[in-house]
Design a protein around this motif. Sequence first.
Motif, mmCIF file in Angstrom:
data_model
loop_
_atom_site.group_PDB
_atom_site.id
_atom_site.type_symbol
_atom_site.label_atom_id
_atom_site.label_comp_id
_atom_site.label_asym_id
_atom_site.label_seq_id
_atom_site.Cartn_x
_atom_site.Cartn_y
_atom_site.Cartn_z
ATOM 1 N N LYS A 1 0.209 8.413 -6.030
ATOM 2 C CA LYS A 1 -0.982 9.280 -6.012
ATOM 3 C C LYS A 1 -0.790 10.606 -6.754
ATOM 4 C CE LYS A 1 -2.916 11.159 -2.069
ATOM 5 N NZ LYS A 1 -3.551 12.443 -2.179
ATOM 6 N N PHE B 1 -7.793 3.710 -6.760
ATOM 7 C CA PHE B 1 -7.666 4.998 -6.063
ATOM 8 C C PHE B 1 -9.038 5.660 -5.989
ATOM 9 C CE2 PHE B 1 -3.285 4.153 -6.634
ATOM 10 C CZ PHE B 1 -2.618 4.904 -5.685
ATOM 11 N N GLU C 1 -2.893 11.760 -10.012
ATOM 12 C CA GLU C 1 -3.742 12.962 -9.944
ATOM 13 C C GLU C 1 -3.482 13.862 -11.138
ATOM 14 O OE1 GLU C 1 -4.794 13.777 -5.313
ATOM 15 O OE2 GLU C 1 -2.787 14.385 -5.944
ATOM 16 N N LYS D 1 0.835 -1.200 0.000
ATOM 17 C CA LYS D 1 0.000 0.000 0.000
ATOM 18 C C LYS D 1 0.874 1.255 0.000
ATOM 19 C CE LYS D 1 -4.222 1.869 1.692
ATOM 20 N NZ LYS D 1 -5.454 1.732 2.397
ATOM 21 N N LEU E 1 0.749 4.153 -2.792
ATOM 22 C CA LEU E 1 0.378 5.539 -2.469
ATOM 23 C C LEU E 1 1.390 6.546 -3.008
ATOM 24 C CD1 LEU E 1 -1.157 5.192 1.106
ATOM 25 C CD2 LEU E 1 -2.332 5.837 -1.009
ATOM 26 N N SER E 2 2.619 6.077 -3.231
ATOM 27 C CA SER E 2 3.641 6.988 -3.771
ATOM 28 C C SER E 2 3.247 7.453 -5.185
ATOM 29 C CB SER E 2 5.013 6.312 -3.792
ATOM 30 O OG SER E 2 5.013 5.294 -4.775
ATOM 31 N N LYS F 1 -8.599 14.715 -8.098
ATOM 32 C CA LYS F 1 -8.047 14.794 -6.745
ATOM 33 C C LYS F 1 -8.344 13.442 -6.096
ATOM 34 C CE LYS F 1 -6.181 17.346 -3.542
ATOM 35 N NZ LYS F 1 -4.885 16.647 -3.653
ATOM 36 N N LEU F 2 -7.320 12.781 -5.574
ATOM 37 C CA LEU F 2 -7.514 11.448 -4.999
ATOM 38 C C LEU F 2 -7.262 11.470 -3.493
ATOM 39 C CD1 LEU F 2 -5.591 9.556 -7.834
ATOM 40 C CD2 LEU F 2 -8.083 9.601 -7.508
ATOM 41 N N LYS F 3 -8.013 10.618 -2.769
ATOM 42 C CA LYS F 3 -7.847 10.571 -1.306
ATOM 43 C C LYS F 3 -6.850 9.484 -0.892
ATOM 44 C CE LYS F 3 -12.311 10.218 -0.695
ATOM 45 N NZ LYS F 3 -13.722 10.221 -0.461
ATOM 46 N N GLY F 4 -6.855 8.404 -1.616
ATOM 47 C CA GLY F 4 -5.985 7.276 -1.251
ATOM 48 C C GLY F 4 -6.383 6.076 -2.070
ATOM 49 N N CYS F 5 -5.957 4.883 -1.629
ATOM 50 C CA CYS F 5 -6.350 3.712 -2.410
ATOM 51 C C CYS F 5 -6.996 2.650 -1.545
ATOM 52 C CB CYS F 5 -5.181 3.163 -3.224
ATOM 53 S SG CYS F 5 -3.878 2.399 -2.261
#
Length: 211
Positions: free
Chosen positions: A85, A210, A89, A78, A82-83, A95-99
């Motif tokens: 993101k 994501f 974007e 994870k 996340l790196s 705009k993304l919050k996470g995965c």
Amino acid sequence: MAILNVNKTRNIEFLSRAGLFLTEDFLNQDLHAEILAEARLQSKERAKISRNSMSLIDDDFRKTSIVHISESKALLIKAELLSLKPTLESCFNVKLKGCQPPQILSYEVGDFFGIHIDNAGKAPDAADFLKERRVSVVIFLNDQVETPQANSYMGGTLTFYKLIKNDPRWDAFGFPLMGKANLLVAFPSDVLHEVKTVTYGERFTMVTWFV
Ligand SMILES: O=C(O)CCC(=O)C(=O)O
Ligand SMILES: [Fe+2]
């Protein structure tokens, strides 16, 4: 449906131009090897699909297994994902919050995943976790080959549809992406795609979405 026959390298180039994000050698080599080793050893369960707000197994539409991976590995994976993101974007202008929790998928001979989108489109009764998906990510863990080879698989081509917008003449064409160990592809979660039937070996991928 017709599948365009394009060579492997040019296909990466072509799919990038068609708006997908592709990057080779995404995971560091050690992590990639550890994940693949774990994927081959751990127990699996049949993957379900969501239909009319129900979660069910439907062998006619999807035959895939989800591999149970250790909590520690899931956390490492994870963090790596996340790196990506900020890149996703800007690439997809969202705009993304996470995965969502990554999954390791296994496809044995005869397994496949029919044509679908990952975010339930406009289905009003779909589960929230489906509706919130914005960008889908698939990382191939082993190689797709054309003649049998150890640790690889045949068939199982990830194929995209309707990538050429506003021209219905292209709607019936599938755009294939041959699997290559550690190749990552990201695409908007409303892009139609499928995994063709695996004909040899076992295909492993890692997927996340994501939100
Ligand atoms: O295994 C793959 O290549 C794709 C899997 C997929 O489409 C999904 O899990 O939604
Ligand atoms: Fe999918």
